[in-house]
Design a protein around this motif. Structure first.
Motif, PDB file in Angstrom:
ATOM      1  N   ALA A 125      37.052  49.972  40.028  1.00  0.00           N
ATOM      2  CA  ALA A 125      35.689  50.311  39.252  1.00  0.00           C
ATOM      3  C   ALA A 125      36.167  50.987  38.035  1.00  0.00           C
ATOM      4  O   ALA A 125      35.319  51.433  37.238  1.00  0.00           O
ATOM      5  N   SER A 126      37.524  51.392  37.809  1.00  0.00           N
ATOM      6  CA  SER A 126      37.697  52.199  36.536  1.00  0.00           C
ATOM      7  C   SER A 126      39.071  51.567  35.917  1.00  0.00           C
ATOM      8  O   SER A 126      39.655  50.794  36.357  1.00  0.00           O
ATOM      9  N   ALA A 127      39.163  51.994  34.707  1.00  0.00           N
ATOM     10  CA  ALA A 127      40.362  51.409  33.788  1.00  0.00           C
ATOM     11  C   ALA A 127      41.710  52.043  34.677  1.00  0.00           C
ATOM     12  O   ALA A 127      42.689  51.422  34.729  1.00  0.00           O
ATOM     13  N   LEU A 128      41.828  53.122  35.138  1.00  0.00           N
ATOM     14  CA  LEU A 128      42.780  53.739  36.144  1.00  0.00           C
ATOM     15  C   LEU A 128      43.209  52.707  37.267  1.00  0.00           C
ATOM     16  O   LEU A 128      44.129  52.424  37.460  1.00  0.00           O
ATOM     17  N   ALA A 129      42.067  52.336  37.893  1.00  0.00           N
ATOM     18  CA  ALA A 129      42.311  51.504  39.007  1.00  0.00           C
ATOM     19  C   ALA A 129      42.791  50.293  38.486  1.00  0.00           C
ATOM     20  O   ALA A 129      43.591  49.486  39.280  1.00  0.00           O
ATOM     21  N   ILE A 130      42.364  49.371  37.651  1.00  0.00           N
ATOM     22  CA  ILE A 130      42.663  48.252  37.062  1.00  0.00           C
ATOM     23  C   ILE A 130      44.072  48.367  36.722  1.00  0.00           C
ATOM     24  O   ILE A 130      45.103  47.626  36.851  1.00  0.00           O
ATOM     25  N   ARG A 131      44.450  49.544  35.764  1.00  0.00           N
ATOM     26  CA  ARG A 131      45.647  49.453  35.467  1.00  0.00           C
ATOM     27  C   ARG A 131      46.771  49.801  36.704  1.00  0.00           C
ATOM     28  O   ARG A 131      48.071  49.223  36.469  1.00  0.00           O
ATOM     29  N   PHE A 132      46.420  50.320  37.718  1.00  0.00           N
ATOM     30  CA  PHE A 132      47.084  50.292  38.847  1.00  0.00           C
ATOM     31  C   PHE A 132      47.594  49.025  39.234  1.00  0.00           C
ATOM     32  O   PHE A 132      48.811  48.818  39.598  1.00  0.00           O
ATOM     33  N   TYR A 133      46.579  48.036  39.462  1.00  0.00           N
ATOM     34  CA  TYR A 133      46.852  47.025  39.896  1.00  0.00           C
ATOM     35  C   TYR A 133      47.602  46.037  39.066  1.00  0.00           C
ATOM     36  O   TYR A 133      48.530  45.297  39.494  1.00  0.00           O
ATOM     37  N   GLN A 134      47.454  46.287  37.738  1.00  0.00           N
ATOM     38  CA  GLN A 134      47.956  45.366  36.582  1.00  0.00           C
ATOM     39  C   GLN A 134      49.626  46.010  36.602  1.00  0.00           C
ATOM     40  O   GLN A 134      50.632  45.045  36.536  1.00  0.00           O
ATOM     41  N   GLU A 135      50.012  47.149  36.785  1.00  0.00           N
ATOM     42  CA  GLU A 135      51.169  47.638  36.729  1.00  0.00           C
ATOM     43  C   GLU A 135      51.918  47.346  38.195  1.00  0.00           C
ATOM     44  O   GLU A 135      53.176  46.986  38.185  1.00  0.00           O
ATOM     45  N   ALA A 136      51.356  47.352  39.174  1.00  0.00           N
ATOM     46  CA  ALA A 136      52.013  47.228  40.602  1.00  0.00           C
ATOM     47  C   ALA A 136      52.050  45.837  40.825  1.00  0.00           C
ATOM     48  O   ALA A 136      53.002  45.263  41.463  1.00  0.00           O
ATOM     49  N   PHE A 137      51.118  44.701  40.548  1.00  0.00           N
ATOM     50  CA  PHE A 137      51.248  43.390  40.880  1.00  0.00           C
ATOM     51  C   PHE A 137      50.854  42.358  39.757  1.00  0.00           C
ATOM     52  O   PHE A 137      50.951  41.232  39.939  1.00  0.00           O
ATOM     53  N   GLY A 138      50.926  42.849  38.639  1.00  0.00           N
ATOM     54  CA  GLY A 138      50.704  41.982  37.380  1.00  0.00           C
ATOM     55  C   GLY A 138      49.585  41.066  37.626  1.00  0.00           C
ATOM     56  O   GLY A 138      49.616  40.068  37.169  1.00  0.00           O
ATOM     57  N   ILE A 139      48.626  41.743  37.500  1.00  0.00           N
ATOM     58  CA  ILE A 139      47.230  40.842  37.682  1.00  0.00           C
ATOM     59  C   ILE A 139      46.774  40.418  36.328  1.00  0.00           C
ATOM     60  O   ILE A 139      47.155  41.194  35.383  1.00  0.00           O
ATOM     61  N   SER A 140      46.298  39.299  36.113  1.00  0.00           N
ATOM     62  CA  SER A 140      45.674  38.810  34.732  1.00  0.00           C
ATOM     63  C   SER A 140      44.398  39.167  34.659  1.00  0.00           C
ATOM     64  O   SER A 140      43.727  38.875  33.387  1.00  0.00           O
ATOM     65  N   ARG A 141      43.678  39.064  35.736  1.00  0.00           N
ATOM     66  CA  ARG A 141      42.216  39.258  35.352  1.00  0.00           C
ATOM     67  C   ARG A 141      41.539  40.179  36.690  1.00  0.00           C
ATOM     68  O   ARG A 141      42.278  40.188  37.736  1.00  0.00           O
ATOM     69  N   VAL A 142      40.500  40.794  36.083  1.00  0.00           N
ATOM     70  CA  VAL A 142      39.935  41.807  37.359  1.00  0.00           C
ATOM     71  C   VAL A 142      38.416  41.187  37.292  1.00  0.00           C
ATOM     72  O   VAL A 142      37.676  40.849  36.332  1.00  0.00           O
ATOM     73  N   VAL A 143      37.883  41.185  38.352  1.00  0.00           N
ATOM     74  CA  VAL A 143      36.519  40.570  38.754  1.00  0.00           C
ATOM     75  C   VAL A 143      36.031  42.162  39.066  1.00  0.00           C
ATOM     76  O   VAL A 143      36.354  42.854  39.936  1.00  0.00           O
ATOM     77  N   LEU A 144      34.956  42.421  38.248  1.00  0.00           N
ATOM     78  CA  LEU A 144      34.414  43.874  38.265  1.00  0.00           C
ATOM     79  C   LEU A 144      33.481  43.936  39.322  1.00  0.00           C
ATOM     80  O   LEU A 144      32.613  43.074  39.613  1.00  0.00           O
ATOM     81  N   PRO A 145      33.398  45.135  40.108  1.00  0.00           N
ATOM     82  CA  PRO A 145      32.429  45.367  41.019  1.00  0.00           C
ATOM     83  C   PRO A 145      30.950  45.551  40.413  1.00  0.00           C
ATOM     84  O   PRO A 145      30.923  45.733  39.350  1.00  0.00           O
ATOM     85  N   ARG A 146      30.197  44.992  41.208  1.00  0.00           N
ATOM     86  CA  ARG A 146      28.778  45.011  40.587  1.00  0.00           C
ATOM     87  C   ARG A 146      27.903  46.270  40.925  1.00  0.00           C
ATOM     88  O   ARG A 146      26.963  46.577  41.381  1.00  0.00           O
ATOM     89  N   VAL A 147      28.651  47.607  40.379  1.00  0.00           N
ATOM     90  CA  VAL A 147      28.236  48.906  40.333  1.00  0.00           C
ATOM     91  C   VAL A 147      28.228  49.315  38.859  1.00  0.00           C
ATOM     92  O   VAL A 147      27.933  50.473  38.980  1.00  0.00           O
ATOM     93  N   LEU A 148      28.407  48.657  37.792  1.00  0.00           N
ATOM     94  CA  LEU A 148      28.627  49.146  36.826  1.00  0.00           C
ATOM     95  C   LEU A 148      27.606  48.775  35.726  1.00  0.00           C
ATOM     96  O   LEU A 148      26.935  47.425  35.868  1.00  0.00           O
ATOM     97  N   SER A 149      27.066  49.826  34.917  1.00  0.00           N
ATOM     98  CA  SER A 149      26.136  49.250  33.941  1.00  0.00           C
ATOM     99  C   SER A 149      26.553  48.349  32.860  1.00  0.00           C
ATOM    100  O   SER A 149      27.883  48.410  32.605  1.00  0.00           O
ATOM    101  N   VAL A 150      25.925  47.538  31.920  1.00  0.00           N
ATOM    102  CA  VAL A 150      26.668  47.032  30.772  1.00  0.00           C
ATOM    103  C   VAL A 150      27.315  48.031  29.940  1.00  0.00           C
ATOM    104  O   VAL A 150      28.506  47.600  29.472  1.00  0.00           O
TER     105      VAL A 150
END
Lengths: 308, 333
Positions: free
Chosen positions: B126-151
């Protein structure tokens, strides 16, 4: 020898109550480690953050390890900055949102029970990242806990052993909603309920408790009759989650059962005496609905802790 | 894909639904294998490897991509089914795997580095930090965002990451952070995280009592409906409970997510793809929803007004006939 830990206070107690609580824990509770810090709602932090250094110092003087717990959900810059400051200060951190790992930059940490460490593959990733203790999810049955403990080369596996089990976290504040308020103007109504706000079935039957953005079990998990089996399976730490009940007494009972000084059945009976109307649960450990309660029927009844 | 207004990612619970989604204009479809490795592990749904291979061929022949959800958390001591699901997705020619479990992400990154990895909503990054963690650790290309964020949250977050973001656009949604909700297992012993099921039907009972219809999940009453009152499925976060002495939908009313009214802000926020929920839905539902969104997105791309009948049709398909923007709207919290 397994240790007891006192988990982070999940509820919004007044600053004075917190200070008194931790002073007594420092002086009297047979726990080896105390987790401090706000896990549920970062809005609460301003109420007590100025007291934390003195509380931590007092606990350390009493010989307790202090670990700082971090939010279950980090979404704002302010939340990230607070975690970053805690990391920079060199404190041992409990990670409850993997965003934290990005801020730790290789420092060792405790993987909290709100992370999804369901299997040895996830465990291996966290150990590689610097986890020195793994809190397992409350949903895990005994055999899965045993499997994780066996694979956990850090040697420290922690199980949530007393209190309302956290079941979910959200962005929406249910406490505010129950008071016809919104999270942004919540008036801190969560402070009215020291153990969370009970939500019951429409016929009044027990169900859940809400604590701000968190949803908890209605019953308190009680694992007194499983401590020996879990310890034998490699569980090193048992977490007691702070509630309004006399936590020094709870810790004393758990310690006595862990030490073999008190039989589990006797420990249960003593806990029952001080627990009032609190319902006990232990379903998850047996691989059943979490709300079930079935104590070991006879002395020595084995839990299925053989690793899968 | 670059000429699309937003990529339309559609549910395919069965081979028939996959073909229906492709035919109705999906840019991508997502599906899972017939076991607990995916978060819609319901009877009569999902694919075996042969069906997936045929589905991939059908989709690819029509310019549509196929993503395979392996998005539950592997059982301790038994990671084999999750590893085999990832292997099979690669072997069948899937365009990406959708993963949540750290162990599964690690396995996919090591054994199938060339297969795109999408981070499932079940990972709750749910945060840029968490997404960067997954990107650096596992090379993800896309994140499906949790349904807890406002526009606004979505826009701020996408500004801080450099991978694709997919957001939920339509369908059922829970109010808890995905992948971190154990309510279902508290009442039934079975959970979305580990078993791929929420409020499984075999644990649901309906009974006429006290002049109304009572619905239970396991032993716990989730709701009671007065005669004539529309019923709802007893998903725990959509139940009616007593809090402070009042009967209330404490977590959320039974209603469905629909983002049609905020498509332009989501596009401006930098969203890559819209996800339609509903692998448990039938072919006809999928066909209607996908066709409606195809029409809406094509109109939006052309700067043309939205046809009112399409909006009405979507509302009719929504759970309980009620729509919400959920957390996308400020004030939902």
């Amino acid at each position: 020898m397994s240790s007891l830990t006192l988990g982070p206070l999940l509820f919004h107690w007044t600053p004075a109550r917190r200070r008194d609580f931790y002073a007594r824990i420092a002086d009297e509770a047979p726990v080896a480690c105390v987790y401090l810090g706000e896990v549920v709602c970062s809005k609460r932090e301003a109420w007590f953050s100025k007291d934390l250094p003195a509380i931590a110092e007092r606990l350390r003087r009493a010989g307790k390890q202090v670990v700082f717990s971090t939010p279950a959900l980090i979404t704002t810059e302010r939340e990230a900055a607070a975690v970053r400051a805690r990391c920079d200060a060199g404190d041992l951190i409990e990670v409850n949102d993997l965003a934290c790992v990005q801020l730790l930059q290789g420092h060792r940490f405790v993987a909290g029970p709100l992370l999804n460490v369901f299997n040895e593959g996830a465990l291996a990733v966290l150990l590689r990242l610097g986890a020195v203790r793994i809190g397992v999810p409350v949903e895990l049955p005994a055999a899965a806990i045993a499997t994780l403990a066996r694979h956990n080369s850090s040697g420290e596996t922690e199980v949530f052993a007393f209190g309302r089990q956290p079941l979910a976290i959200a962005q929406r504040c249910y406490h505010a909603r129950a008071h016809d308020l919104h999270k942004d103007d919540c008036r801190f109504v969560c402070g009215e309920d020291t153990d969370g706000l009970p939500a019951t079935q429409l016929d009044g039957g027990p169900l859940l408790a809400v604590n701000g953005t968190q949803t908890l079990t209605h019953g308190h998990v009680v694992l007194l009759d499983a401590l020996a089996g879990l310890a034998a399976a490699g569980v090193s730490h048992f977490r007691l989650s702070p509630h309004a009940i006399d936590m020094v007494a709870v810790a004393t009972i758990y310690r006595a059962v862990l030490d073999g000084a008190t039989a589990a059945e006797e420990g249960l009976a003593r806990l029952r005496e001080i627990a009032g109307s609190i319902a006990f649960i232990n379903g998850y450990l047996r691989g059943q609905a979490g709300m079930n309660w079935r104590p070991a029927r006879e002395r020595g009844e084995a839990l299925k802790t053989m690793p899968a | 894909m670059t000429d699309r207004y937003l990529e339309l990612v559609c549910p395919a619970g069965t081979p028939a639904a996959l073909r229906a989604a492709v035919d109705a204009g999906a840019d991508s479809v997502y599906c899972g294998f017939r076991d607990s490795t995916n978060a819609r592990n319901y009877p009569g749904l999902n694919f075996d490897p042969d069906e997936l291979r045929a589905g991939v061929a059908y989709a690819h022949a029509r310019g549509c991509r196929v993503f395979v959800a392996v998005n539950t958390f592997a059982r301790a001591g038994d990671p084999g089914p999750w590893h085999r699901a990832i292997d099979a997705a690669a072997d069948c020619g899937a365009d990406a795997v959708i993963l949540a479990d750290l162990g599964a992400l690690d396995y996919a990154a090591r054994h199938h580095p060339g297969l795109r990895r999408h981070l499932s909503v079940q990972a709750a990054a749910a945060s840029a930090l968490a997404i960067r963690f997954y990107q650096e650790a596992f090379g993800i290309s896309r994140v499906v965002l949790p349904r807890v964020l406002s526009v606004e949250d979505v826009a701020a977050l996408i500004g801080k990451i450099d991978i694709e973001a997919e957001v939920f656009a339509f369908g059922s949604f829970g109010t808890m952070v995905e992948g971190r909700c154990f309510l279902s297992s508290y009442f039934t012993g079975r959970s979305p995280s580990c078993d791929g099921v929420c409020a499984p039907a075999e644990h649901v009972t309906y009974r006429e009592e006290d002049g109304g219809l009572t619905v239970r999940l396991g032993a716990a009453m989730m709701n009671r409906f007065a005669p004539g009152e529309p019923g709802a499925y007893p998903t725990p976060c959509k139940g009616r409970f007593l809090a402070r002495g009042r009967p209330t939908y404490l977590f959320d009313e039974p209603e469905a997510l629909n983002v049609v009214s905020v498509l332009a802000p989501l596009k401006a926020a930098g969203v890559t793809a819209l996800k339609i929920e509903g692998r448990q839905r039938g072919r006809a539902y999928v066909s209607k929803v996908v066709a409606a969104f195809r029409q809406i997105l094509d109109r939006q791309a052309a700067g043309a007004p939205l046809p009112p009948d399409v909006a009405a049709e979507l509302r009719a398909l929504a759970e309980g006939g009620r729509e919400t923007l959920g957390a996308y709207a400020k004030g939902w919290r």
